[in-house]
Write a protein that holds these residues in place. Sequence first.
Motif, PDB file in Angstrom:
ATOM      1  N   GLU A  27       3.120  14.613   2.943  1.00 37.67           N
ATOM      2  CA  GLU A  27       4.281  14.332   3.785  1.00 37.67           C
ATOM      3  C   GLU A  27       5.516  13.868   3.018  1.00 37.67           C
ATOM      4  OE1 GLU A  27       1.786  11.753   5.633  1.00 37.67           O
ATOM      5  OE2 GLU A  27       1.165  13.103   7.219  1.00 37.67           O
ATOM      6  N   VAL A  28       5.314  13.263   1.849  1.00 36.07           N
ATOM      7  CA  VAL A  28       6.425  12.613   1.154  1.00 36.07           C
ATOM      8  C   VAL A  28       6.519  13.100  -0.287  1.00 36.07           C
ATOM      9  CG1 VAL A  28       7.294  10.378   0.345  1.00 36.07           C
ATOM     10  CG2 VAL A  28       6.249  10.563   2.594  1.00 36.07           C
ATOM     11  N   LEU A  29       7.744  13.467  -0.681  1.00 35.83           N
ATOM     12  CA  LEU A  29       7.982  13.797  -2.079  1.00 35.83           C
ATOM     13  C   LEU A  29       8.278  12.522  -2.871  1.00 35.83           C
ATOM     14  CD1 LEU A  29       8.329  15.873  -4.322  1.00 35.83           C
ATOM     15  CD2 LEU A  29      10.741  16.026  -3.682  1.00 35.83           C
ATOM     16  N   LEU A  30       9.223  11.721  -2.368  1.00 38.58           N
ATOM     17  CA  LEU A  30       9.633  10.503  -3.066  1.00 38.58           C
ATOM     18  C   LEU A  30       9.986   9.386  -2.097  1.00 38.58           C
ATOM     19  CD1 LEU A  30      12.046  11.945  -5.754  1.00 38.58           C
ATOM     20  CD2 LEU A  30      10.145  10.447  -6.250  1.00 38.58           C
ATOM     21  N   VAL A  31       9.739   8.156  -2.524  1.00 34.94           N
ATOM     22  CA  VAL A  31      10.229   6.970  -1.835  1.00 34.94           C
ATOM     23  C   VAL A  31      11.142   6.271  -2.842  1.00 34.94           C
ATOM     24  CG1 VAL A  31       9.653   4.794  -0.702  1.00 34.94           C
ATOM     25  CG2 VAL A  31       8.088   6.741  -0.524  1.00 34.94           C
ATOM     26  N   TRP A  32      12.376   6.033  -2.430  1.00 35.34           N
ATOM     27  CA  TRP A  32      13.367   5.406  -3.306  1.00 35.34           C
ATOM     28  C   TRP A  32      13.645   3.983  -2.852  1.00 35.34           C
ATOM     29  CZ3 TRP A  32      14.945   7.692  -7.639  1.00 35.34           C
ATOM     30  CH2 TRP A  32      14.855   9.084  -7.734  1.00 35.34           C
ATOM     31  N   GLY A  33      13.777   3.079  -3.792  1.00 34.24           N
ATOM     32  CA  GLY A  33      14.186   1.713  -3.537  1.00 34.24           C
ATOM     33  C   GLY A  33      15.266   1.341  -4.530  1.00 34.24           C
ATOM     34  N   PHE A  34      15.954   0.258  -4.275  1.00 32.33           N
ATOM     35  CA  PHE A  34      17.031  -0.176  -5.159  1.00 32.33           C
ATOM     36  C   PHE A  34      16.872  -1.657  -5.436  1.00 32.33           C
ATOM     37  CE2 PHE A  34      21.422  -1.550  -6.067  1.00 32.33           C
ATOM     38  CZ  PHE A  34      21.744  -0.645  -7.078  1.00 32.33           C
ATOM     39  N   ASP A  35      16.818  -2.033  -6.707  1.00 34.30           N
ATOM     40  CA  ASP A  35      16.717  -3.429  -7.115  1.00 34.30           C
ATOM     41  C   ASP A  35      18.133  -3.973  -7.284  1.00 34.30           C
ATOM     42  OD1 ASP A  35      16.397  -5.891  -8.329  1.00 34.30           O
ATOM     43  OD2 ASP A  35      14.924  -5.191  -9.788  1.00 34.30           O
ATOM     44  N   ALA A  36      18.566  -4.787  -6.346  1.00 34.18           N
ATOM     45  CA  ALA A  36      19.938  -5.295  -6.365  1.00 34.18           C
ATOM     46  C   ALA A  36      20.192  -6.197  -7.573  1.00 34.18           C
ATOM     47  CB  ALA A  36      20.246  -6.049  -5.069  1.00 34.18           C
ATOM     48  N   LYS A  37      19.203  -6.979  -7.968  1.00 33.64           N
ATOM     49  CA  LYS A  37      19.411  -7.900  -9.096  1.00 33.64           C
ATOM     50  C   LYS A  37      19.708  -7.152 -10.388  1.00 33.64           C
ATOM     51  CE  LYS A  37      16.839 -11.687  -7.143  1.00 33.64           C
ATOM     52  NZ  LYS A  37      15.615 -12.441  -7.118  1.00 33.64           N
ATOM     53  N   SER A  38      18.975  -6.080 -10.653  1.00 33.82           N
ATOM     54  CA  SER A  38      19.208  -5.323 -11.887  1.00 33.82           C
ATOM     55  C   SER A  38      20.126  -4.127 -11.667  1.00 33.82           C
ATOM     56  CB  SER A  38      17.875  -4.846 -12.472  1.00 33.82           C
ATOM     57  OG  SER A  38      17.262  -3.900 -11.601  1.00 33.82           O
ATOM     58  N   ASP A  86       0.840  -1.193   0.000  1.00 31.90           N
ATOM     59  CA  ASP A  86       0.000   0.000   0.000  1.00 31.90           C
ATOM     60  C   ASP A  86       0.874   1.242   0.000  1.00 31.90           C
ATOM     61  OD1 ASP A  86      -1.941   1.903   0.219  1.00 31.90           O
ATOM     62  OD2 ASP A  86      -2.583   1.331   2.239  1.00 31.90           O
ATOM     63  N   MET A  87       1.285   1.669  -1.184  1.00 32.89           N
ATOM     64  CA  MET A  87       2.160   2.828  -1.295  1.00 32.89           C
ATOM     65  C   MET A  87       1.419   4.126  -0.984  1.00 32.89           C
ATOM     66  SD  MET A  87       5.079   1.502  -1.817  1.00 32.89           S
ATOM     67  CE  MET A  87       6.140   2.828  -2.350  1.00 32.89           C
ATOM     68  N   SER A  88       0.088   4.068  -0.853  1.00 32.14           N
ATOM     69  CA  SER A  88      -0.665   5.275  -0.496  1.00 32.14           C
ATOM     70  C   SER A  88      -0.352   5.730   0.934  1.00 32.14           C
ATOM     71  CB  SER A  88      -2.170   5.057  -0.670  1.00 32.14           C
ATOM     72  OG  SER A  88      -2.646   4.127   0.290  1.00 32.14           O
ATOM     73  N   LEU A  89       0.372   4.887   1.688  1.00 35.98           N
ATOM     74  CA  LEU A  89       0.840   5.309   3.012  1.00 35.98           C
ATOM     75  C   LEU A  89       1.724   6.548   2.899  1.00 35.98           C
ATOM     76  CD1 LEU A  89       1.915   1.829   4.426  1.00 35.98           C
ATOM     77  CD2 LEU A  89      -0.053   3.170   5.167  1.00 35.98           C
ATOM     78  N   PHE A  90       2.331   6.715   1.721  1.00 37.62           N
ATOM     79  CA  PHE A  90       3.244   7.828   1.475  1.00 37.62           C
ATOM     80  C   PHE A  90       2.500   8.902   0.691  1.00 37.62           C
ATOM     81  CE2 PHE A  90       5.583   3.819   1.587  1.00 37.62           C
ATOM     82  CZ  PHE A  90       6.333   4.038   2.726  1.00 37.62           C
ATOM     83  N   ASN A  91       1.671   9.667   1.400  1.00 39.03           N
ATOM     84  CA  ASN A  91       0.852  10.654   0.700  1.00 39.03           C
ATOM     85  C   ASN A  91       1.641  11.908   0.349  1.00 39.03           C
ATOM     86  OD1 ASN A  91       0.480  12.826   2.702  1.00 39.03           O
ATOM     87  ND2 ASN A  91      -0.564  11.243   3.889  1.00 39.03           N
ATOM     88  N   ARG A  92       1.123  12.679  -0.570  1.00 40.33           N
ATOM     89  CA  ARG A  92       1.857  13.820  -1.116  1.00 40.33           C
ATOM     90  C   ARG A  92       2.006  14.975  -0.144  1.00 40.33           C
ATOM     91  NH1 ARG A  92      -1.489  15.594  -6.293  1.00 40.33           N
ATOM     92  NH2 ARG A  92       0.136  17.142  -6.420  1.00 40.33           N
ATOM     93  N   THR A 109      19.408  -1.256 -10.326  1.00 41.28           N
ATOM     94  CA  THR A 109      18.718  -0.043 -10.762  1.00 41.28           C
ATOM     95  C   THR A 109      17.872   0.543  -9.637  1.00 41.28           C
ATOM     96  OG1 THR A 109      16.818  -1.301 -11.605  1.00 41.28           O
ATOM     97  CG2 THR A 109      18.570  -0.779 -13.175  1.00 41.28           C
ATOM     98  N   TRP A 110      17.674   1.858  -9.729  1.00 42.43           N
ATOM     99  CA  TRP A 110      16.818   2.574  -8.790  1.00 42.43           C
ATOM    100  C   TRP A 110      15.368   2.475  -9.209  1.00 42.43           C
ATOM    101  CZ3 TRP A 110      18.097   4.418  -4.214  1.00 42.43           C
ATOM    102  CH2 TRP A 110      19.450   4.635  -3.951  1.00 42.43           C
ATOM    103  N   MET A 111      14.472   2.538  -8.210  1.00 43.44           N
ATOM    104  CA  MET A 111      13.038   2.607  -8.428  1.00 43.44           C
ATOM    105  C   MET A 111      12.527   3.761  -7.576  1.00 43.44           C
ATOM    106  SD  MET A 111      12.216  -1.446  -8.039  1.00 43.44           S
ATOM    107  CE  MET A 111      13.031  -1.453  -6.442  1.00 43.44           C
ATOM    108  N   GLY A 112      11.434   4.382  -7.986  1.00 43.74           N
ATOM    109  CA  GLY A 112      10.905   5.495  -7.218  1.00 43.74           C
ATOM    110  C   GLY A 112       9.394   5.508  -7.208  1.00 43.74           C
ATOM    111  N   TYR A 113       8.848   6.108  -6.153  1.00 46.02           N
ATOM    112  CA  TYR A 113       7.397   6.277  -6.041  1.00 46.02           C
ATOM    113  C   TYR A 113       7.105   7.675  -5.520  1.00 46.02           C
ATOM    114  CZ  TYR A 113       2.710   6.319  -4.229  1.00 46.02           C
ATOM    115  OH  TYR A 113       1.415   6.669  -3.983  1.00 46.02           O
ATOM    116  N   SER A 114       6.113   8.301  -6.125  1.00 46.64           N
ATOM    117  CA  SER A 114       5.607   9.568  -5.612  1.00 46.64           C
ATOM    118  C   SER A 114       4.093   9.583  -5.777  1.00 46.64           C
ATOM    119  CB  SER A 114       6.216  10.752  -6.362  1.00 46.64           C
ATOM    120  OG  SER A 114       5.669  11.967  -5.860  1.00 46.64           O
ATOM    121  N   ALA A 115       3.399  10.092  -4.773  1.00 42.98           N
ATOM    122  CA  ALA A 115       1.949  10.246  -4.871  1.00 42.98           C
ATOM    123  C   ALA A 115       1.594  11.415  -5.789  1.00 42.98           C
ATOM    124  CB  ALA A 115       1.342  10.460  -3.483  1.00 42.98           C
ATOM    125  N   ASP A 116       2.568  12.243  -6.090  1.00 40.20           N
ATOM    126  CA  ASP A 116       2.378  13.376  -6.991  1.00 40.20           C
ATOM    127  C   ASP A 116       2.559  12.878  -8.425  1.00 40.20           C
ATOM    128  OD1 ASP A 116       2.700  15.628  -8.622  1.00 40.20           O
ATOM    129  OD2 ASP A 116       3.613  16.787  -7.005  1.00 40.20           O
TER     130      ASP A 116
END
Length: 186
Positions: free
Chosen positions: A15-26, A7-13, A28-35
């Motif tokens: 309070e949060v600009l971006l949530v960053w994650g990193f996929d170790a296998k590839s 439920d990425m909606s926990l990170f509403n716009r 590469t960076w991943m990102g989520y924003s409610a905006d």
Amino acid sequence: MTEDTKDMSLFNRDEVLLVWGFDAKSQTWMGYSADPEVQEKLKAKNISELNALSAHHGFWIESKRSWVLNVEDKEVEKSESRDSIALVKGWNLLSLPVNMAISPVLFSDATLWKYGHEEWQFFDANESIVKESNLSQITSISNLDGFWVNSDIAQEIDLVGKASDLTTFKTVESVNAYIKEMYLTN
């Protein structure tokens, strides 16, 4: 966090600009924003959308202000290992799967980075690299830390088995830091 947070909606716009994650296998960076505008900018830069936060993987939240995130702590399935960390060759952004503080020495074949106490901290088994870097050395890692591990090989780190082998500290400060971290973790 002991399970995937889908439920990425926990990170509403508000309070949060971006949530960053990193996929170790590839690697590469991943990102989520409610905006939607920010999410479109990520997509335009070929940054994959982060759809879930996986247990035991580190992530960064770019907050607009201070706030509290409450994540329900459910029991992990018995088939999931809670006492080891799988590393891929290259960079891994992680958190500990167990409620404990460990020594970075467990990752003796890797380089570690973490951000804590308002500074970047570093660990490499090659002590001359640490001394030359002028960075604070990582003295412990807790389950509250997100940390980077750069591994030369794919490997499984047995946290419980390796932790039982650790018996010495080089300085009184490192003993005190470890005890303090253990106290704060429990």
